[in-house]
Write a protein that holds these residues in place. Structure first.
Motif, PDB file in Angstrom:
ATOM      1  N   SER A  27       0.828  -1.198   0.000  1.00  0.00           N
ATOM      2  CA  SER A  27       0.000   0.000   0.000  1.00  0.00           C
ATOM      3  C   SER A  27       0.867   1.253   0.000  1.00  0.00           C
ATOM      4  CB  SER A  27      -0.959   0.007   1.193  1.00  0.00           C
ATOM      5  OG  SER A  27      -0.249   0.119   2.406  1.00  0.00           O
ATOM      6  N   ARG A  28       2.004   1.196   0.675  1.00  0.00           N
ATOM      7  CA  ARG A  28       2.924   2.337   0.687  1.00  0.00           C
ATOM      8  C   ARG A  28       3.506   2.545  -0.711  1.00  0.00           C
ATOM      9  NH1 ARG A  28       4.755   6.058   4.225  1.00  0.00           N
ATOM     10  NH2 ARG A  28       6.923   6.627   3.973  1.00  0.00           N
ATOM     11  N   SER A  29       3.857   1.449  -1.367  1.00  0.00           N
ATOM     12  CA  SER A  29       4.389   1.530  -2.722  1.00  0.00           C
ATOM     13  C   SER A  29       3.330   2.083  -3.664  1.00  0.00           C
ATOM     14  CB  SER A  29       4.838   0.149  -3.185  1.00  0.00           C
ATOM     15  OG  SER A  29       5.258   0.204  -4.515  1.00  0.00           O
ATOM     16  N   SER A  30       2.108   1.628  -3.511  1.00  0.00           N
ATOM     17  CA  SER A  30       1.014   2.109  -4.341  1.00  0.00           C
ATOM     18  C   SER A  30       0.794   3.606  -4.112  1.00  0.00           C
ATOM     19  CB  SER A  30      -0.263   1.334  -4.017  1.00  0.00           C
ATOM     20  OG  SER A  30      -1.343   1.853  -4.742  1.00  0.00           O
ATOM     21  N   ARG A  31       0.882   4.023  -2.873  1.00  0.00           N
ATOM     22  CA  ARG A  31       0.718   5.441  -2.559  1.00  0.00           C
ATOM     23  C   ARG A  31       1.852   6.258  -3.175  1.00  0.00           C
ATOM     24  NH1 ARG A  31       1.815   8.810   2.487  1.00  0.00           N
ATOM     25  NH2 ARG A  31       0.379  10.540   2.226  1.00  0.00           N
ATOM     26  N   ASN A  32       3.062   5.742  -3.089  1.00  0.00           N
ATOM     27  CA  ASN A  32       4.212   6.429  -3.691  1.00  0.00           C
ATOM     28  C   ASN A  32       4.053   6.526  -5.206  1.00  0.00           C
ATOM     29  OD1 ASN A  32       5.450   6.841  -1.247  1.00  0.00           O
ATOM     30  ND2 ASN A  32       6.774   5.050  -1.410  1.00  0.00           N
ATOM     31  N   ASP A  33       3.579   5.444  -5.827  1.00  0.00           N
ATOM     32  CA  ASP A  33       3.356   5.469  -7.277  1.00  0.00           C
ATOM     33  C   ASP A  33       2.304   6.505  -7.639  1.00  0.00           C
ATOM     34  OD1 ASP A  33       5.194   3.444  -7.597  1.00  0.00           O
ATOM     35  OD2 ASP A  33       3.693   1.858  -7.783  1.00  0.00           O
ATOM     36  N   THR A  34       1.236   6.570  -6.857  1.00  0.00           N
ATOM     37  CA  THR A  34       0.173   7.540  -7.105  1.00  0.00           C
ATOM     38  C   THR A  34       0.699   8.961  -6.983  1.00  0.00           C
ATOM     39  OG1 THR A  34      -1.502   5.999  -6.281  1.00  0.00           O
ATOM     40  CG2 THR A  34      -2.111   8.326  -6.351  1.00  0.00           C
ATOM     41  N   LEU A  35       1.478   9.227  -5.950  1.00  0.00           N
ATOM     42  CA  LEU A  35       2.033  10.568  -5.775  1.00  0.00           C
ATOM     43  C   LEU A  35       3.002  10.924  -6.894  1.00  0.00           C
ATOM     44  CD1 LEU A  35       2.664  10.586  -1.922  1.00  0.00           C
ATOM     45  CD2 LEU A  35       0.921  11.861  -3.186  1.00  0.00           C
ATOM     46  N   ARG A  36       3.810   9.963  -7.306  1.00  0.00           N
ATOM     47  CA  ARG A  36       4.757  10.212  -8.394  1.00  0.00           C
ATOM     48  C   ARG A  36       4.021  10.528  -9.691  1.00  0.00           C
ATOM     49  NH1 ARG A  36       6.363   6.513 -11.660  1.00  0.00           N
ATOM     50  NH2 ARG A  36       6.081   4.807 -10.202  1.00  0.00           N
ATOM     51  N   LEU A  37       2.972   9.755  -9.992  1.00  0.00           N
ATOM     52  CA  LEU A  37       2.196  10.010 -11.202  1.00  0.00           C
ATOM     53  C   LEU A  37       1.485  11.355 -11.138  1.00  0.00           C
ATOM     54  CD1 LEU A  37       0.699   6.463 -11.825  1.00  0.00           C
ATOM     55  CD2 LEU A  37       2.433   7.637 -13.180  1.00  0.00           C
ATOM     56  N   ARG A  38       0.972  11.697  -9.973  1.00  0.00           N
ATOM     57  CA  ARG A  38       0.305  12.995  -9.810  1.00  0.00           C
ATOM     58  C   ARG A  38       1.287  14.135 -10.062  1.00  0.00           C
ATOM     59  NH1 ARG A  38      -2.676  13.855  -4.347  1.00  0.00           N
ATOM     60  NH2 ARG A  38      -4.032  12.328  -5.323  1.00  0.00           N
ATOM     61  N   ARG A  39       2.498  14.001  -9.546  1.00  0.00           N
ATOM     62  CA  ARG A  39       3.510  15.040  -9.759  1.00  0.00           C
ATOM     63  C   ARG A  39       3.877  15.156 -11.235  1.00  0.00           C
ATOM     64  NH1 ARG A  39       6.318  12.847  -4.669  1.00  0.00           N
ATOM     65  NH2 ARG A  39       5.390  14.134  -3.052  1.00  0.00           N
ATOM     66  N   GLN A  40       3.947  14.018 -11.921  1.00  0.00           N
ATOM     67  CA  GLN A  40       4.253  14.057 -13.353  1.00  0.00           C
ATOM     68  C   GLN A  40       3.148  14.784 -14.121  1.00  0.00           C
ATOM     69  OE1 GLN A  40       4.802   9.929 -14.367  1.00  0.00           O
ATOM     70  NE2 GLN A  40       6.998   9.981 -13.951  1.00  0.00           N
ATOM     71  N   VAL A  41       1.897  14.497 -13.797  1.00  0.00           N
ATOM     72  CA  VAL A  41       0.775  15.157 -14.463  1.00  0.00           C
ATOM     73  C   VAL A  41       0.807  16.651 -14.167  1.00  0.00           C
ATOM     74  CG1 VAL A  41      -1.753  15.374 -14.491  1.00  0.00           C
ATOM     75  CG2 VAL A  41      -0.689  13.110 -14.554  1.00  0.00           C
ATOM     76  N   GLU A  42       1.036  17.010 -12.911  1.00  0.00           N
ATOM     77  CA  GLU A  42       1.101  18.426 -12.558  1.00  0.00           C
ATOM     78  C   GLU A  42       2.232  19.130 -13.292  1.00  0.00           C
ATOM     79  OE1 GLU A  42       1.386  18.301  -8.317  1.00  0.00           O
ATOM     80  OE2 GLU A  42      -0.778  18.060  -8.055  1.00  0.00           O
ATOM     81  N   ALA A  43       3.367  18.468 -13.451  1.00  0.00           N
ATOM     82  CA  ALA A  43       4.497  19.063 -14.169  1.00  0.00           C
ATOM     83  C   ALA A  43       4.149  19.253 -15.644  1.00  0.00           C
ATOM     84  CB  ALA A  43       5.734  18.188 -14.020  1.00  0.00           C
ATOM     85  N   LEU A  44       3.481  18.276 -16.234  1.00  0.00           N
ATOM     86  CA  LEU A  44       3.078  18.412 -17.640  1.00  0.00           C
ATOM     87  C   LEU A  44       2.064  19.535 -17.820  1.00  0.00           C
ATOM     88  CD1 LEU A  44       2.767  14.637 -18.625  1.00  0.00           C
ATOM     89  CD2 LEU A  44       4.477  16.269 -19.431  1.00  0.00           C
ATOM     90  N   LEU A  45       1.123  19.651 -16.903  1.00  0.00           N
ATOM     91  CA  LEU A  45       0.140  20.729 -16.987  1.00  0.00           C
ATOM     92  C   LEU A  45       0.801  22.097 -16.828  1.00  0.00           C
ATOM     93  CD1 LEU A  45      -2.811  19.185 -14.946  1.00  0.00           C
ATOM     94  CD2 LEU A  45      -2.711  19.568 -17.421  1.00  0.00           C
TER      95      LEU A  45
END
Length: 63
Positions: A27-45
């Protein structure tokens, strides 16, 4: 309580602890993956927003 029963109970407890530990890491890994993907989307936006702002500035200068 026999020696075999005690060992079985200890093994069961160990299995439960290992399962909890695995679930925690998953669950921690999944949370880290979610946060990493969110940051990537925010950077692209943000990059898209900046490009549009630059293009708008250039368009204003050309007029």
């Amino acid at each position: 309580m026999s020696h075999d029963t005690l060992n079985d109970e200890q093994l069961d407890e160990q299995d439960i602890l290992e399962a909890d530990d695995t679930q925690y890491h998953r669950s921690r890994s999944s949370r880290n993956d979610t946060l990493r993907l969110r940051r990537q989307v925010e950077a692209l936006l943000e990059e898209r927003r900046l490009k549009r702002a630059i293009e708008d500035d250039w368009d204003l200068e050309e007029e």
